[in-house]
Design an enzyme around this catalytic site. Structure first.
Site, PDB file in Angstrom:
ATOM      1  N   GLY A 256       1.290  -1.206   0.284  1.00 55.04           N
ATOM      2  CA  GLY A 256      -0.397   0.075   0.318  1.00 55.04           C
ATOM      3  C   GLY A 256       0.711   1.711   0.132  1.00 55.04           C
ATOM      4  O   GLY A 256       2.123   0.930   0.256  1.00 55.04           O
ATOM      5  N   CYS A 257       0.165   2.156  -0.694  1.00 59.05           N
ATOM      6  CA  CYS A 257       1.260   3.597  -0.636  1.00 59.05           C
ATOM      7  C   CYS A 257       1.457   4.319   0.663  1.00 59.05           C
ATOM      8  O   CYS A 257       2.972   3.997   0.920  1.00 59.05           O
ATOM      9  CB  CYS A 257      -0.259   4.938  -1.801  1.00 59.05           C
ATOM     10  N   TYR A 258       0.549   4.241   1.554  1.00 60.67           N
ATOM     11  CA  TYR A 258       0.687   4.635   3.193  1.00 60.67           C
ATOM     12  C   TYR A 258       2.620   3.538   3.222  1.00 60.67           C
ATOM     13  O   TYR A 258       3.293   4.041   4.324  1.00 60.67           O
ATOM     14  CB  TYR A 258      -0.305   4.480   3.784  1.00 60.67           C
ATOM     15  N   VAL A 259       1.911   2.383   2.987  1.00 63.74           N
ATOM     16  CA  VAL A 259       2.677   0.935   4.400  1.00 63.74           C
ATOM     17  C   VAL A 259       4.272   1.598   3.713  1.00 63.74           C
ATOM     18  O   VAL A 259       5.280   1.226   4.091  1.00 63.74           O
ATOM     19  CB  VAL A 259       1.866   0.300   3.920  1.00 63.74           C
TER      20      VAL A 259
ATOM     21  N   SER B  52       5.937   4.143   2.340  1.00 62.41           N
ATOM     22  CA  SER B  52       6.276   5.458   3.295  1.00 62.41           C
ATOM     23  C   SER B  52       6.787   5.016   4.430  1.00 62.41           C
ATOM     24  O   SER B  52       7.362   5.614   4.996  1.00 62.41           O
ATOM     25  CB  SER B  52       4.890   6.956   3.305  1.00 62.41           C
TER      26      SER B  52
END
Lengths: 342, 342, 342, 342
Positions: free
Chosen positions: B150-153, B155
């Protein structure tokens, strides 16, 4: 009621503009003087066209003229300069409402550490009242010198002091992550603040040693009944004009429940005109408070980690600066607290 | 080199658009099929005018046609749907690179808890490789099913796993505050995402139970050598198109220094093309990584509280989704890892 | 003064929110009813948190209840619906202030051509007064039905009618290029209006046949003393929340000078509280009028082509919609025209 | 192919950054020197972190070193300075691609009128080729000095020259209204360009005498086969980083039809890689061309006024500046025209 004659010293920045916006509609304030060294002689319409209707002009700051012609002075100056006005004005019997940082910190050492200069007027500190009405209203009523809280500070103190005072969370290990719009940097002409550098950009800055940190620590310690405490304050710059969103993470005390949190907020702010506490799980939004003096607060207890999460939104120029200054003015002069504010 | 024939299933969202942007310039990828139920039959110029030059058209997803005509398939679908394609494609010998969340979590219970459905294809889970090249590069080389993070993950994992693996901070009490641009919500037509609701707005959401939380916890636990851990992940929506800024607050281990942190990062990422670690105290900015596959990392040890602060910025659609998928594709098919990426 | 009891029908859109913002501070308006089919039963705090303090709730529109309990009704509905309320309300003696487009056009043919339906209540048209105070103030004083001008229309009429009336430019070949913020599209949940589609985007739309075109042509013809005229109106969407900037290009009449233009504006607007004309060559800015009811006007005579260029900025939701409606309300009920407006 | 050794003089502004972004991916360009007086000695990572991977550093401009070590020089300097480099470089046999305004105007009088200085190197003017490939491709192939068109100019010339050349509209009375993002002002640190002054703001500026005006007039006259013409060019500043939208209003020639317009565009641009003409009535959007070298063009014939409306969108830093410069470079050195461009 008689009008209070006011001066605004340093009126050409964003906090000054916001003061002008608010005070120009205030039925009991008579703006006599607005000063700006850089813009002295200019009509207000040149600098803030939307305030053209006030008919005001900027002048050079003239201590004597203000002393003899005004009852109150708002100071919207960079730090280190306020005392040049505060001292003579107070001696002449004026009420001084200072938006700068100079009279917020109790500790001269902290002032020196964070502002890199010796405090220019330590003698005034003892008479300064911290201008957060929700915690210091009674002292404000009789204050000669009101030190308005910093913008980030206000957004963090309002949700957090009520929780610490109610012993619902630990005063240790507090973390506050804040996001501010760009007017928070003032009307500063500097490369990091030009549009293409801020738009489509999010960035942290001043992450260990921002000047608002000791002020937050000082007031959280007061609320917790401690001589001092240490915490993390991590500000971020986001591409909006106005608004601060603060997220505060605390270790919930044993037995803390969302009901207890709601009760603590109700007790602290049930009668407050400018604090709006949302139901558990509902979260605030900076756009809900833009151009208002409100602080919107949300909260959530995370049972899987035991953290209590607090969220707050204010308009950095209103409740975070000039609106709160007007609220203080209203309290000090006995006007209804919401006069000229929404 | 021979070109790899690829299909993009679910190509009409923002992740699909970004895949198209990248793959259309990829010298070794031959885009054979792009599907969209809603836009089947439409020329790409109608949906993504900037990609008009590719000459592609959307079609209805046709499993048989893709099986027989492609070597690899990118899936950019909502969760719960990927297996309908992944299963037959893998059986037919295609490599599947899935951008959805369906094959990221090891635990069926966690999947059910956070996605509110039984996992639709538990049998595939064991063959899925977690597509974070900086930690799973070797497994990706031979994977049949790659589950892109995932994107947040992404980062949060990139800065934090290196620190936990080096034992420079405690795996307990981790807090991650993230700020994302609005494309992170997908090309979703819903009131909270229309322009006037997002512009001049900052707000937290999903603060205790966002779907990326168990994925972050899973991978941080792996890095820390623990069976599991619990932490806080607090996302915020900010008014940018692209970019995620994550701020991670950890308890520094005893003896942790900024030099040790710099060394740990150098060891972990010294040879990584897409991770850029800044000197201590320098902080990243989402605009530095827009439209690139880079993750920019900064850090600061706060001696007054003992917290280690990590900061990272990625483009949520590139390193946070489609760019990373292309990086995985390059690794899997033996192309230079940076092909078609900057 | 006695308060006027008002209803707001269709209060859940942006124009409704702006009406609520303004009327909730109006000392002589008593908001009795706010309706919204979609949100009936909901507390206002759920829809517009910033208005929580009003204590209002949305209800289903109830013609009888409004007739018997209100003196005036503001209608903020899509076109084609206003008459269902306007007719019974007027018959019951209420004053109707309509923000929709239904009673602005004199010509039934034009209405049908641009709105694609037969006019639903032609009988009401003759009693409608066009609610642009700067041109129809006297008629507004006694109106039963006030048709508030469109947002683009207001921004174009204010600079242009004064010039045409003074014969300083030709009524032929007029071109108006306008740029509007996204609230101009209403609180519309549609793909072109989600944040990532509007942010970092500028685009023209509706360039030959926007619904505001016949309204502009109608009123410019009146100002020019002509039965009709044709012109070009070219709207553009820009990524701001609020604000319209209109640039109007006209053929200057022979002998036209900037002094003559300034004189014409002084004559037309010298006593107007909500029109601010800038000196020749100074140009307006939408941010100068945000959240105010002002129209800021600039002009420039281009001697090398003989064109007269007019520029105006308004807040599309205030002077362009709800602020003007409140201004009309103030005129109609004899309150100071600037009541509740800035 | 052998690589061309290039220098970028004045590389620290936005046009310089864009040149670096493009040329750093160019397979046949070898960036040898990047100069910046202000940043000499600094690593590129300090100024443009996203270009850290290039390993370049800024140096002071050194004419001799560039002469002996480079084959081509891009000049991205303020006007009035380019000749200091152009002259010696050309004499030494380098190809000069100038992004400044100094060699665009044929007329020394016009240069002096609009730039307020005498032209510093009139002798070079005759050898300068106007770097708009769609109109001057053949001359560019052999040019020693290429004067890249201005950003606004490019956006207006591409749609309009094709129409004038085809005699489909009158060359008299042309009006162009343009809207530009803030990078159009350069990386300029000045109050009007700080974020809070641009965000939520739309404003016209330079409305009669912008420096791009004589350049547009010059090239439109060439296209129309006239010695000169006069028109109105009205720029506006809008809150985006990148992108120009130009709306051009012309008097359609008798018998002009949308089919004829489409034919004229097809003839002019049917084989052009970087001009995309939309079907009649479809309108362009700046976001369709962001970070690309494309110009997207739309058109509409307004039968009720007889005006022909042209619309175009470009990225001001790419097709409007550095992308076009690279396109010129590719033509000049015989590389495929789209090399390093999308």
């Amino acid at each position: 009621m008689d009008k209070v004659r006011v001066a605004i010293v340093g009126a050409a920045g964003y906090a000054g503009e916001e003061l002008l916006r608010l005070l120009s509609r205030h039925p009991y304030a008579d703006i006599r003087v607005i000063t700006s060294r850089q813009n002295a002689g200019k009509d207000i319409a040149e600098i803030f066209p939307r305030l053209a209707g006030t008919g005001l002009s900027f002048s050079m700051p003239d201590v004597e003229a203000i002393k003899s012609g005004c009852d109150a002075a708002f100071l919207a100056l960079p730090h280190g300069l306020a005392h040049e006005f505060a001292e003579p004005f107070i001696n002449a019997g004026l009420t001084v409402i200072d938006i700068s940082a100079d009279f917020r910190l109790r500790s001269l050492d902290q002032y020196k550490k964070y502002y890199k200069i010796d405090h220019p007027a330590p003698g005034l500190l003892s008479s300064a009242v911290y201008g957060l009405p929700e915690r210091y209203r009674e002292q404000i009523r009789n204050a000669k010198l009101i030190a308005c809280p910093g913008c980030y500070v206000t957004s963090i103190l309002l949700p957090t002091t009520a929780i610490l005072a109610a012993k619902l969370a630990s005063p240790e290990g507090i973390v506050a992550c804040s996001m501010s719009g760009v007017t928070g940097a003032g009307r500063k002409v500097d490369l990091p603040y030009i549009f293409p550098e801020c738009n489509e950009s999010v960035r942290a800055y001043g992450v260990s040693g921002h000047r608002h940190l000791p002020e937050i620590e000082q007031e959280l310690a007061v609320a917790a009944g401690l001589p001092s405490l240490s915490m993390n304050f991590i500000p971020h710059l986001v591409p909006t004009n106005r608004g601060i969103q603060s997220t505060v993470i605390l270790d919930a005390a044993e037995g803390c429940t969302e009901e207890a949190v709601a009760d603590a907020f109700a007790k602290a702010y049930g009668n407050e005109r400018f604090v709006r506490v949302l139901p558990a799980g509902k979260l605030p939004d900076t756009k809900h408070v833009t151009l208002t003096n409100c602080c919107e607060i949300g909260f959530k207890l995370d049972s899987h980690t035991g953290k209590l999460l607090l969220f707050s939104c204010i308009d950095n120029l209103t409740k975070g600066a000039s609106g709160q200054a007007v609220q203080d003015f209203n309290i000090r002069f006995g006007f209804p607290e919401e006069t000229a504010l929404v």
